[in-house]
Structure formats: C-alpha cells, structure tokens
Design a protein around this motif. Sequence first.
Motif, PDB file in Angstrom:
ATOM      1  N   SER A  46       0.828  -1.206   0.000  1.00 13.40           N
ATOM      2  CA  SER A  46       0.000   0.000   0.000  1.00 13.40           C
ATOM      3  C   SER A  46       0.863   1.258   0.000  1.00 13.40           C
ATOM      4  CB  SER A  46      -0.921   0.020   1.223  1.00 13.40           C
ATOM      5  OG  SER A  46      -1.944  -0.940   1.104  1.00 13.40           O
ATOM      6  N   THR A  47       0.674   2.069  -1.019  1.00 16.77           N
ATOM      7  CA  THR A  47       1.383   3.339  -1.134  1.00 16.77           C
ATOM      8  C   THR A  47       0.364   4.423  -1.450  1.00 16.77           C
ATOM      9  OG1 THR A  47       3.316   2.172  -2.013  1.00 16.77           O
ATOM     10  CG2 THR A  47       3.270   4.561  -2.275  1.00 16.77           C
ATOM     11  N   PHE A  48       0.498   5.560  -0.763  1.00 13.13           N
ATOM     12  CA  PHE A  48      -0.446   6.656  -0.915  1.00 13.13           C
ATOM     13  C   PHE A  48       0.313   7.959  -1.138  1.00 13.13           C
ATOM     14  CE2 PHE A  48      -1.881   3.593   2.327  1.00 13.13           C
ATOM     15  CZ  PHE A  48      -2.987   3.069   1.682  1.00 13.13           C
ATOM     16  N   PHE A  49      -0.455   9.051  -1.268  1.00 14.50           N
ATOM     17  CA  PHE A  49       0.139  10.384  -1.305  1.00 14.50           C
ATOM     18  C   PHE A  49      -0.365  11.152  -0.098  1.00 14.50           C
ATOM     19  CE2 PHE A  49       0.344  14.860  -2.461  1.00 14.50           C
ATOM     20  CZ  PHE A  49       1.653  14.953  -2.906  1.00 14.50           C
ATOM     21  N   SER A  50       0.562  11.606   0.736  1.00 12.68           N
ATOM     22  CA  SER A  50       0.205  12.367   1.928  1.00 12.68           C
ATOM     23  C   SER A  50      -0.064  13.811   1.550  1.00 12.68           C
ATOM     24  CB  SER A  50       1.335  12.296   2.957  1.00 12.68           C
ATOM     25  OG  SER A  50       1.097  13.199   4.019  1.00 12.68           O
ATOM     26  N   ARG A  51      -1.294  14.253   1.752  1.00 16.66           N
ATOM     27  CA  ARG A  51      -1.640  15.636   1.417  1.00 16.66           C
ATOM     28  C   ARG A  51      -0.982  16.629   2.372  1.00 16.66           C
ATOM     29  NH1 ARG A  51      -7.888  15.150   1.789  1.00 16.66           N
ATOM     30  NH2 ARG A  51      -7.174  13.781   3.482  1.00 16.66           N
ATOM     31  N   SER A  52      -0.759  16.219   3.620  1.00 13.15           N
ATOM     32  CA  SER A  52      -0.144  17.131   4.586  1.00 13.15           C
ATOM     33  C   SER A  52       1.355  17.292   4.341  1.00 13.15           C
ATOM     34  CB  SER A  52      -0.376  16.625   6.017  1.00 13.15           C
ATOM     35  OG  SER A  52       0.177  15.329   6.179  1.00 13.15           O
ATOM     36  N   ARG A  53       2.023  16.193   3.975  1.00 17.10           N
ATOM     37  CA  ARG A  53       3.470  16.251   3.740  1.00 17.10           C
ATOM     38  C   ARG A  53       3.821  16.474   2.274  1.00 17.10           C
ATOM     39  NH1 ARG A  53       3.250  11.454   6.804  1.00 17.10           N
ATOM     40  NH2 ARG A  53       4.003  10.269   4.998  1.00 17.10           N
ATOM     41  N   GLN A  54       2.817  16.355   1.421  1.00 17.33           N
ATOM     42  CA  GLN A  54       3.036  16.488  -0.023  1.00 17.33           C
ATOM     43  C   GLN A  54       4.147  15.545  -0.500  1.00 17.33           C
ATOM     44  OE1 GLN A  54       1.351  18.729  -2.525  1.00 17.33           O
ATOM     45  NE2 GLN A  54      -0.077  18.205  -0.850  1.00 17.33           N
ATOM     46  N   ALA A  55       4.002  14.276  -0.088  1.00 12.55           N
ATOM     47  CA  ALA A  55       5.009  13.282  -0.440  1.00 12.55           C
ATOM     48  C   ALA A  55       4.366  11.900  -0.434  1.00 12.55           C
ATOM     49  CB  ALA A  55       6.173  13.326   0.550  1.00 12.55           C
ATOM     50  N   LEU A  56       5.046  10.939  -1.056  1.00  7.18           N
ATOM     51  CA  LEU A  56       4.547   9.567  -1.025  1.00  7.18           C
ATOM     52  C   LEU A  56       4.542   9.047   0.398  1.00  7.18           C
ATOM     53  CD1 LEU A  56       6.053   7.625  -4.072  1.00  7.18           C
ATOM     54  CD2 LEU A  56       3.876   8.830  -3.885  1.00  7.18           C
ATOM     55  N   TRP A  57       3.549   8.246   0.703  1.00  5.60           N
ATOM     56  CA  TRP A  57       3.396   7.633   2.029  1.00  5.60           C
ATOM     57  C   TRP A  57       3.276   6.135   1.829  1.00  5.60           C
ATOM     58  CZ3 TRP A  57      -2.098   7.330   4.352  1.00  5.60           C
ATOM     59  CH2 TRP A  57      -2.091   6.523   5.504  1.00  5.60           C
ATOM     60  N   ARG A  58       4.308   5.433   2.234  1.00 11.83           N
ATOM     61  CA  ARG A  58       4.333   3.976   2.113  1.00 11.83           C
ATOM     62  C   ARG A  58       3.904   3.383   3.449  1.00 11.83           C
ATOM     63  NH1 ARG A  58       8.506   6.400  -0.440  1.00 11.83           N
ATOM     64  NH2 ARG A  58       8.755   5.934  -2.684  1.00 11.83           N
ATOM     65  N   LYS A  59       2.738   2.766   3.464  1.00 15.94           N
ATOM     66  CA  LYS A  59       2.168   2.249   4.707  1.00 15.94           C
ATOM     67  C   LYS A  59       3.127   1.274   5.384  1.00 15.94           C
ATOM     68  CE  LYS A  59      -0.819   1.274   7.899  1.00 15.94           C
ATOM     69  NZ  LYS A  59      -0.967   2.196   9.034  1.00 15.94           N
ATOM     70  N   GLY A  60       3.419   1.539   6.663  1.00 16.13           N
ATOM     71  CA  GLY A  60       4.290   0.664   7.434  1.00 16.13           C
ATOM     72  C   GLY A  60       5.756   1.013   7.349  1.00 16.13           C
TER      73      GLY A  60
END
Length: 207
Positions: A46-60
């Motif tokens: 699971s990989t997302f885009f963090s709107r607060s950090r404006q960066a990719l967010w890789r779960k875990g």
Amino acid sequence: MDLEAVHFDERGLVPVVVQDARTGEVLTLAYANREALEETLRTRRSTFFSRSRQALWRKGETSGHTQEVVEVLLDCDGDAVVYRVLPQGPACHTGARTCFHRPLLEGPKDLGFVLGQVYATIEERLRTLPEGSYVAKLHRAGLDRILKKIGEEAGEVILAAKNGSPEEVCHEAADLLFHLLLTLKEAGVTLEDLAQTLWERHRPREG
C-alpha cells in the motif's frame, strides 16, 4: 490496470478505500497520485500520497504495519480505487485495527468479517501459546484430537437440526466452524485459499 482509466482530480489525486481482503472490513480512506498507484501495483504494498506532507506515504515504512495488496479495483466512474490488502498490524495511527472504529450506528457483523477475526485470533494463539488458551491446549494435544472435535461438533449440528431448534443449530454450527478454522490453520490453509477454491467452484460462468 490501465491507469488512463483513472480520473485523478485537479490535485492529481484519487481517493483510495483500503479493505481487509480476509474480512471485507474497511480499514482506511486515503489518497493516491499516479506515482503512488504505480508503486502500489509494482510492489504490491500500500502506497499513498500524503496531502499534509506532499510526499509519497508507504504504509508501514515507519511503524512496520505494512499491507500486502492482493487486488486493486477501480470503480465504474474511474474516480475511486479500492486496495484489498492483507494487513500486518493495525491500520490506524491510534493503534486501532481500522481507522473506522467510532460507530455512529451499530450494525450486525458480517460472517466473513467474524470468521476473519476468529482466524486471526487462532493465528495469534498458536504463535504465542498462552497458558489457559483453549487453542493452545488443543494444539498441544495434537491434530488427532482436533479432528476428533470436528467429528463431535458435526454430530452435534446434526442432532440440533433434527431437534428443529434454530438457536441450537446456530450454537452448534458456531462450535463446528471454530474447530474447522483451527483445523485449516493447523493444515496450513488460509481463508484466502478456501475463498479462492469456493469462488472457482461457484463463480458465475459466462454463456
């Protein structure tokens, strides 16, 4: 998946519903941009885009609570995505299993959800073998003892059905399912394996 079919919004994002593949439970609502979606498809994590950090967010990535992605689905309008996952640990930053843990209206639990929860509990008991655990006790007694319980509980279901008591049938069937789940785990069969076998047998056929 043809990513040209995905309708990203004006920010370049698409909402992602994360669902437990075993139980059907909704774990998280997040967002992905094209890069996050591509990485999810490539890595099956699971990989997302963090709107607060404006960066990719890789779960875990920091918590260790990764999610193995078994299926990615696009909705009929192309503007929402589902990740069906096998979670390794809680999905929520609070430590809760799911981010949706504050009920506004309680409802009955789906059978698939309950079976998944029971199976996960059995896995945990077999991993830790705590004192006083019924699962640990049966495990120590050996497979023959567990299989004997399957026979005993199946007989109880038959008797309950003959007695014509729905409540009694439900009670005995629950006992049978519990011991069947334990047998599946002892035999190295996952709920995904069982679901796939049932689906192959009973899925609608074209033509």
